[in-house]
Design an enzyme around this catalytic site. Structure first.
Site, short mmCIF file in Angstrom:
data_model
loop_
_atom_site.label_atom_id
_atom_site.label_comp_id
_atom_site.label_asym_id
_atom_site.label_seq_id
_atom_site.Cartn_x
_atom_site.Cartn_y
_atom_site.Cartn_z
CB THR A 291 -0.85 0.11 1.29
OG1 THR A 291 0.04 0.28 2.42
CG2 THR A 291 -1.74 -1.08 1.48
CG ASP A 292 1.41 5.91 -1.08
OD1 ASP A 292 2.38 5.98 -0.29
OD2 ASP A 292 1.23 6.72 -1.99
CB ALA A 293 2.79 6.17 3.59
#
Ligand code: BGC
Length: 765
Positions: A291-293
């Site tokens: 995932t992105d952050a």
């Protein structure tokens, strides 16, 4: 002309020799078979507890500058509760943390180190949009090969790059990280960068895993506002936004990053259709998805998941394999063992994710070579061949937009004094652009330094910053305590403009370096205006008013609005990287000729955006340029545009057959002649337009390009092949891919307004 002769291949051979001599940056010595990788991963998996599996699929930020967090992270690693770390970019620290994982944990599974290796590590390449402006995918491949070699040498295994998001709204700051507005150009640069990062196979020595991002649709953020939702029709998704991702997957990318934002109402990181139906089922992606952050936990923030455990389950079940967990925030994937115990998520789905992460580690050879040789790493980072790759790239990325009376290249016999003016003329940190944290600013050649070195002792070079650049209204996340603040020039603008004007009056030519500070573009750097920040416009107009010849060099990654100012010459130099100043000086003085072309449409006015060249014909096409009553809606500079120090003429467009059956390739060729008096580069571009069919199709679509160098008078025939897939598209009228029986117009030339035309028909016999 003394054309810069350079073989990046030679440079890369040189650097890989260094890497192999070091013997420490080796990954797997040969590609492992899928079967072997799977067997080894399954064997490990069989020994793991649910908590250890959840650990493997959790990635923590480790900002070493935040001691509390760093201590917590080390503790998680020691307890076997972290599979990967990001943001550690120091060989000794990586070895230290790797020792904790390998020596202290029960199963001795090494950590996978990821990092934002976006456009270089220590050697800084031009920013990605600049690379796209080279229209030369080999340049991007070479740049990412160098970046990979440096990153791998210090112990990194994986780049969160390339960003392959299509961007059609220049208010969105992250357009700097991609290849611009076009899916065909975007796909070519996506694949090239994956090849550069990964080399011939995942785990190849001196290479790292590529992680194309942000899957998918991030570039269509509402209003160009970073992180806001995207609403994209199926037509636009399949035909415009997804093709660069597909190209990256086909090039073998080992990872994909899921985006932050909601796509058509469903957050991308919880979007089963995207992550499973498209990515895995339709495209056969075999790597792992991160995932992105914080984007898994954020499913709750979005108002999509009920609570943190629900967010973990829904991200995992959508197709996420690893959660990237920001400092001091709650991890959704850590709740998975409890959810599995309660029967809310199948254990085998967690196993599947953990297995994909373990497979990446096995392929990278981490179990055999978990550590790096710190001394050898230093040698790789200092490899002079890397700087040559950066220089060559910067020379190829500049786009010349105006050159009245052939002011450029500067006439060495006539120019004896130069006034170098502007807040970015001597700004090392800005010259390297955003997403750079490990550069040596002292090593960066600014435009001023480049001009001074090139001009030599016989030319007087004076410098004024002209104006200061104001701070942002809202600070960037990159200006926080965890990152270093870029030094900023502080001057009294009114007095400094006067000084700059006086300097220009006594010089033979004024070179202005204007644009946006690197902190004003990139992530968290969207903008509601395209004007020059601060009082730069006033500075520009005052210098033009001196009537001296003025060259404007724009340090920018979006089309800025110069409010009709007409400097004699205008060149977009982007954020050209650590060798940028030398490259710019070589271009100014004509050692090399600019050959870059715009990878986006440059509007006259911000009110026109979005303004993609590939729009539909629609009603009253004869008035297509008069959609506003107050100004033409044609662009200031079209997609694909860029001047040269020479001139080129296109003729003799040939199309292989007047009529072909569906599924048949069509050969197209065009002759180009260099009609000027010096050797230079041009980019032949091929566009098509489908006249009718299952959907209305864009007025033009890029379907081929080639950059080349021609000597004066030299003629070249450029050959293209329109493959059946170039004539196929996704139509909403059938919910399917089609190749229609129809007529295609074909255009060839050196920008998207090319007038040389022909046509052919696709029809079953
Ligand atoms: C960005 C990603 C980046 C990640 C890690 C996020 O905020 O959207 O592109 O890779 O941070 O730095």
């Amino acid at each position: 002309m003394k054309k810069f002769q350079f073989s990046w291949r030679a440079a890369l051979v040189a650097s890989s020799i260094l890497v192999s001599c070091a013997g420490a940056a080796f990954a797997a010595d040969a590609p492992l078979s899928d079967k072997e990788v799977r067997t080894r991963a399954d064997a490990l998996l069989a020994k793991m507890t649910p908590e250890e599996k959840a650990g493997q699929i959790t990635q923590y930020f480790d900002f070493l500058k935040a001691p509390d967090e760093a201590e917590k992270v080390s503790g998680e690693v020691a307890a076997g509760r972290a599979g990967s770390l990001l943001f550690v970019a120091d060989a000794e620290q990586i070895n230290r943390l790797q020792h904790i994982a390998v020596d202290q944990t029960r199963l001795k599974i090494p950590l996978l180190f990821g990092y934002d290796v976006i456009h270089g590590f220590k050697t800084v390449m031009p920013v990605p949009i600049a690379m796209a402006a080279s229209w030369d995918p080999k340049v991007a491949e070479a740049g990412q090969t160098v970046a990979a070699a440096e990153a791998r040498a210090i112990g990194l295994h994986w780049a969160f790059a390339p960003m392959v998001d299509i961007a059609r709204d220049p208010r969105w700051g992250r357009m700097i990280e991609g290849a611009g507005e076009d899916p065909y150009l975007g796909a070519a640069f996506a694949a090239a960068q994956v090849r550069g990062f990964q080399g011939p196979y995942i785990g190849a020595p001196g290479h790292i895993i590529a992680g194309p991002k942000h899957f998918a649709g991030y570039g269509a953020a509402l209003g160009g506002r970073d992180y806001d939702e995207s609403n994209i029709s199926d037509d636009q998704l399949w035909n415009v936004y997804l093709p660069p991702f597909k190209a990256a997957v086909e090039a073998g990318a080992g990872n994909i990053m899921s985006a932050y934002m909601g796509l058509n109402g469903v957050p991308a990181s919880g979007n089963h259709w995207l992550l499973t139906d498209v990515l895995r089922k339709a495209w056969g992606f075999k790597g792992f998805v991160v995932t992105d952050a914080g984007a898994a936990a954020d499913l709750k923030t979005h108002g999509f998941a009920q609570d943190l455990p629900d967010a973990g389950i829904r991200a995992l079940e959508a197709g996420v394999d690893m959660e990237m967990s920001p400092p001091f925030s709650q991890s959704a994937f850590k709740t998975l063992p409890a959810s599995a115990a309660a029967g809310k998520v199948p254990r085998k789905t967690i196993d599947e994710a953990a297995r994909r992460v373990l497979e990446a580690k096995i392929r990278m050879g981490l179990f055999e070579h978990p550590f790096v040789d710190v001394e050898a790493a230093k040698r790789v980072l200092d490899d002079p061949a890397h700087r040559e790759v950066a220089l060559h790239a910067a020379e190829r990325t500049a786009v010349l937009l105006r050159n009245d009376g052939d002011l450029l290249p500067l006439d060495r016999d006539a120019v004896k004094s130069i006034a170098v003016i502007g807040p970015f003329a001597d700004a090392a940190r800005d010259t390297t652009g955003p997403w750079i944290f490990n550069q040596d600013d002292k090593e960066t050649v600014t435009v001023l330094a480049g001009i001074k070195a090139k001009a030599g002792a016989g030319v007087k070079v004076e410098y004024s910053p002209g104006v200061s650049i104001p701070a942002r209204l809202f600070a960037s996340i990159f200006e926080s305590a965890l990152h270093d603040k870029a030094p900023r020039v502080e001057v009294d603008d009114t007095a400094e403009i006067q000084r700059a004007v006086a300097m220009a009056k006594t010089a033979d030519v004024a070179v202005l370096v204007l644009g946006e500070a690197q902190i004003m573009i990139g992530e968290n750097a969207s903008r509601s205006s395209l004007d020059l920040p601060g009082r730069q416009q006033e500075l520009l107009d005052a210098v033009i008013a001196t009537q001296k010849p003025v060259v404007v060099l724009l340090m920018s990654a979006r089309p800025l609005d110069l409010k009709g100012s007409q400097p004699r010459a205008l060149m977009n130099i982007w954020y050209p990287g650590s060798q940028g100043g030398t490259a710019v000086a070589n271009l100014l003085f004509g050692d090399v000729a600019p050959g870059g072309k715009l990878p986006f449409t440059w509007p006259r006015d911000i009110g026109q955006i979005p303004l993609p060249y590939a729009h539909l014909t629609s009603h009253r096409p004869q008035k297509a340029d008069q959609r506003y009553w107050n100004e033409p809606n044609s662009p200031l500079y079209p997609f694909g545009y860029g001047l040269s120090y020479s001139t080129f003429q296109y003729s003799n467009l040939k199309i292989g057959s007047e009529r072909v059956a569906p599924g048949t390739p069509v050969a197209v060729s065009v002759d180009v002649v260099n009609t000027g008096s010096r050797a230079a580069d041009d980019v032949a571009q091929l566009y098509i337009h489908q006249r009718y069919g299952s959907s209305a199709r864009p007025v033009r679509e890029l379907k081929g390009f080639e950059r080349f160098t021609l000597a004066p008078g030299e003629v070249k025939t450029v050959y293209f092949t329109l493959r059946p897939e170039d004539l196929t598209y996704w139509t909403a009228s059938k919910g399917a891919w089609v190749q229609d029986e129809t007529i295609f117009d074909v255009y060839a030339g050196d920008d998207s307004t090319a007038s040389l035309a022909g046509s052919f028909e696709v029809r079953k016999k």
